[in-house]
Design a protein around this motif. Structure first.
Motif, PDB file in Angstrom:
ATOM      1  N   PRO A 140      -1.752  11.545  -3.582  1.00  0.00           N
ATOM      2  CA  PRO A 140      -1.856  10.087  -3.731  1.00  0.00           C
ATOM      3  C   PRO A 140      -3.294   9.616  -3.932  1.00  0.00           C
ATOM      4  O   PRO A 140      -3.568   8.740  -4.747  1.00  0.00           O
TER       5      PRO A 140
ATOM      6  N   VAL B 227       9.056   4.914   3.248  1.00  0.00           N
ATOM      7  CA  VAL B 227       8.728   4.182   2.017  1.00  0.00           C
ATOM      8  C   VAL B 227       9.221   2.739   2.117  1.00  0.00           C
ATOM      9  O   VAL B 227       8.485   1.797   1.798  1.00  0.00           O
TER      10      VAL B 227
ATOM     11  N   SER C 194       6.981   0.838   4.435  1.00  0.00           N
ATOM     12  CA  SER C 194       5.632   0.642   3.916  1.00  0.00           C
ATOM     13  C   SER C 194       5.579  -0.413   2.808  1.00  0.00           C
ATOM     14  O   SER C 194       4.725  -1.294   2.812  1.00  0.00           O
ATOM     15  N   VAL C 195       6.519  -0.334   1.858  1.00  0.00           N
ATOM     16  CA  VAL C 195       6.469  -1.260   0.710  1.00  0.00           C
ATOM     17  C   VAL C 195       6.905  -2.675   1.086  1.00  0.00           C
ATOM     18  O   VAL C 195       6.678  -3.605   0.315  1.00  0.00           O
TER      19      VAL C 195
ATOM     20  N   GLN D   3       1.925  -5.058  -1.810  1.00  0.00           N
ATOM     21  CA  GLN D   3       1.948  -5.060  -3.274  1.00  0.00           C
ATOM     22  C   GLN D   3       0.622  -4.615  -3.882  1.00  0.00           C
ATOM     23  O   GLN D   3       0.597  -3.971  -4.928  1.00  0.00           O
TER      24      GLN D   3
ATOM     25  N   ILE E 293       0.601  -0.873  -3.948  1.00  0.00           N
ATOM     26  CA  ILE E 293       1.483  -0.344  -4.986  1.00  0.00           C
ATOM     27  C   ILE E 293       0.808  -0.457  -6.355  1.00  0.00           C
ATOM     28  O   ILE E 293       0.858   0.463  -7.173  1.00  0.00           O
TER      29      ILE E 293
ATOM     30  N   TYR F 129      -1.931   2.091  -6.783  1.00  0.00           N
ATOM     31  CA  TYR F 129      -1.388   3.438  -6.928  1.00  0.00           C
ATOM     32  C   TYR F 129      -0.723   3.671  -8.283  1.00  0.00           C
ATOM     33  O   TYR F 129      -0.941   4.698  -8.929  1.00  0.00           O
ATOM     34  N   LEU F 130       0.066   2.725  -8.741  1.00  0.00           N
ATOM     35  CA  LEU F 130       0.930   2.965  -9.900  1.00  0.00           C
ATOM     36  C   LEU F 130       0.578   2.179 -11.168  1.00  0.00           C
ATOM     37  O   LEU F 130       1.104   2.469 -12.229  1.00  0.00           O
TER      38      LEU F 130
ATOM     39  N   LEU G 139       4.923  11.850  -5.135  1.00  0.00           N
ATOM     40  CA  LEU G 139       4.895  10.438  -5.542  1.00  0.00           C
ATOM     41  C   LEU G 139       5.322   9.517  -4.407  1.00  0.00           C
ATOM     42  O   LEU G 139       4.705   8.470  -4.163  1.00  0.00           O
ATOM     43  N   LEU G 140       6.372   9.903  -3.709  1.00  0.00           N
ATOM     44  CA  LEU G 140       6.857   9.071  -2.601  1.00  0.00           C
ATOM     45  C   LEU G 140       5.849   9.003  -1.467  1.00  0.00           C
ATOM     46  O   LEU G 140       5.736   7.973  -0.792  1.00  0.00           O
TER      47      LEU G 140
ATOM     48  N   LEU H 239       3.673   6.198  -1.935  1.00  0.00           N
ATOM     49  CA  LEU H 239       4.305   4.910  -1.620  1.00  0.00           C
ATOM     50  C   LEU H 239       4.407   4.665  -0.118  1.00  0.00           C
ATOM     51  O   LEU H 239       4.699   3.549   0.317  1.00  0.00           O
TER      52      LEU H 239
ATOM     53  N   PRO I 211       0.538   1.466   0.215  1.00  0.00           N
ATOM     54  CA  PRO I 211       0.915   0.124   0.643  1.00  0.00           C
ATOM     55  C   PRO I 211       0.493  -0.175   2.082  1.00  0.00           C
ATOM     56  O   PRO I 211       0.024  -1.271   2.388  1.00  0.00           O
TER      57      PRO I 211
END
Length: 455
Positions: free
Chosen positions: A30, A186, A189-190, A196, A199, A202-203, A266-267, A270, A274
């Motif tokens: 990450p 996840v 956290s999100v 936001q 997120i 990260y993405l 990836l998870l 997340l 966040p």
């Protein structure tokens, strides 16, 4: 003696993925993605995962399945008469032991942090206080030795139960539990206020960061992450190839394992990003992220002790799945080389591994004056450097050349084994790429790794 086999295809995929899903992958991936431009870097990483990591994984599985042996004997079974490919077996054996010499210590830290978090040891501590708690834990050898012994004894006990009744059964439980805990974390956290921003960091593609670091550096980071994430090069994957049936083609199975490994990585981002942004904490990198930054976040979070305990359970499953996978390989060395029974090999290696793991722990206290790679480095750094910067890339290069050149097993032998069964076939037309391009990419990673490490 008849070779043991997996009870199911799912068992093979989950155990192999469990070996690939390591602690470094979870906390390093990450950060690397965020540092090099989020989704923009992710695209480059996925390309290299497919063109670099996947072919070598298929080759390692193929050598294992064709030989029906661990790396201790697999090259001897397949190499042309009079050739010396089998000499690498000694390096691969050493690599598996070296990896577990420090990995069992870090896995022990995860258990220690689970206990500390659940019992409230971090409650009320400042960021500096958590840092001191981490330092104090490393300075006290005896509790660390206790956790390491527990990890080692339980790991080899599971392997001693047998492939299906022990390794496969326990790995299936741990991997499904790991995925379930991840989903819960996840979601938590999100849904945090301010998540936001994490997120997006990260993405969201950030091409300015690609340019900020320079494309060559970004490409090397993507190559390195793609290469090391699959744990290829020292036979830790080949052992599972030796247990799998010939019903399925190995390229399709490798795609499934790679997809699962990447999904977990990836998870994990997340979970981490966040939460960091929700509480205004710098995500950081390396051990500090897991052992210093996140405890501070859990301190600030409603129900933080419970969520923190959930997180360290997740980390325990991630670390222990790798421990069991590599222990199975180590156990098989005694069976293949000396004809030991599974239980005898497990018992001998339990005591051997406990002794071998002690220098890593003592490197933080009794041997703290020993700084092998420069000021501030430890025994762990030396062991990790030998495995990650040397044995893994060299081993991957040897597997590659063994499978593509006429001086080794050869392209025809490899392709016939990889494409036996049903499913996705390994593309035969990329031989030129595997023979003339891929070796130079691995050599580049090996050389550049030295340059980056020592600069």
């Amino acid at each position: 003696m008849k070779r043991e086999t997996f009870g199911s295809r799912l068992g093979f995929i989950l155990i192999s993925a469990g070996c690939a899903i390591g602690l470094g992958n979870i906390w390093r991936f990450p950060y690397v993605v965020g540092a090099y431009g989020g989704a923009a870097f992710l695209i480059i990483y996925l390309i290299f995962l497919v063109i670099l990591g996947l072919p070598i994984m298929v080759m390692e599985f193929s050598v294992g399945r064709a030989s029906q042996k661990s790396v201790a004997r697999s090259f001897q079974s397949l190499e042309p008469k009079g050739s010396k490919w089998h000499l690498f077996s000694y390096g691969a054996i050493a690599g598996n032991y070296l990896l577990m010499m420090f990995y069992t210590t870090i896995a022990g830290w995860m258990i220690a942090y689970f206990v500390k978090t659940l019992s409230g040891d971090f409650v009320g501590l400042s960021a500096a206080g958590v840092q001191l708690e981490f330092a104090a834990m490393k300075a006290d050898a005896f509790p660390q030795i206790g956790w390491m012994v527990l990890i080692t004894a339980v790991g080899f006990f599971v392997c001693a139960l047998g492939l299906q009744k022990g390794v496969e059964k326990v790995s299936k439980f741990m991997m499904t539990s790991l995925l379930a805990v991840m989903v819960v974390l996840v979601i938590r956290s999100v849904t945090l206020p301010g998540a936001q921003a994490g997120i997006a960091f990260y993405l969201q593609p950030n091409f300015s960061k690609l340019m900020e670091h320079g494309l060559p550096e970004v490409i090397f980071a993507a190559m390195g992450q793609a290469f090391f994430t699959l744990s290829v090069g020292i036979g830790s994957m080949a052992i599972f190839g030796s247990y799998v049936s010939r019903d399925r083609r190995l390229f399709g199975e490798s795609v499934s394992i790679t997809a699962l490994d990447t999904s977990v990585a990836l998870l994990s981002g997340l979970i981490i990003f966040p939460a960091c942004f929700a509480f205004g904490v710098n995500p950081g990198s390396g051990p500090d992220l897991i052992f210093v930054t996140l405890p501070n976040i859990f301190n600030s979070m409603a129900g933080g002790q419970i969520w923190g305990a959930f997180f360290y359970i997740f980390m325990i499953f991630a670390s222990f799945s790798t421990v069991i996978a590599v222990f199975e390989n180590i156990l098989s060395f005694g069976m293949d080389l000396f004809g030991w029974s599974r239980r005898k090999s497990a018992l001998i290696n339990t005591f051997l591994m406990i002794g071998l793991a002690l220098p890593c722990i003592l490197g933080y206290n009794l041997f703290s004056g020993f700084q092998p790679l420069g000021p501030g480095t430890t025994v762990l750094d030396l062991e990790d450097f030998i495995v990650s910067n040397n044995l893994l890339p060299i081993g991957a290069l040897i597997y590659l050349l063994f499978c593509v050149t006429k001086y080794g097993w050869g392209w025809k032998g490899f392709l016939a084994e990889a494409n036996t069964g049903s499913g996705l076939a390994f593309p035969s037309k990329i031989r030129w790429y595997c023979k003339y391009v891929l070796p130079f990419i691995i050599i580049y990673i090996l050389v550049q790794g030295y340059i980056v490490y020592f600069s």
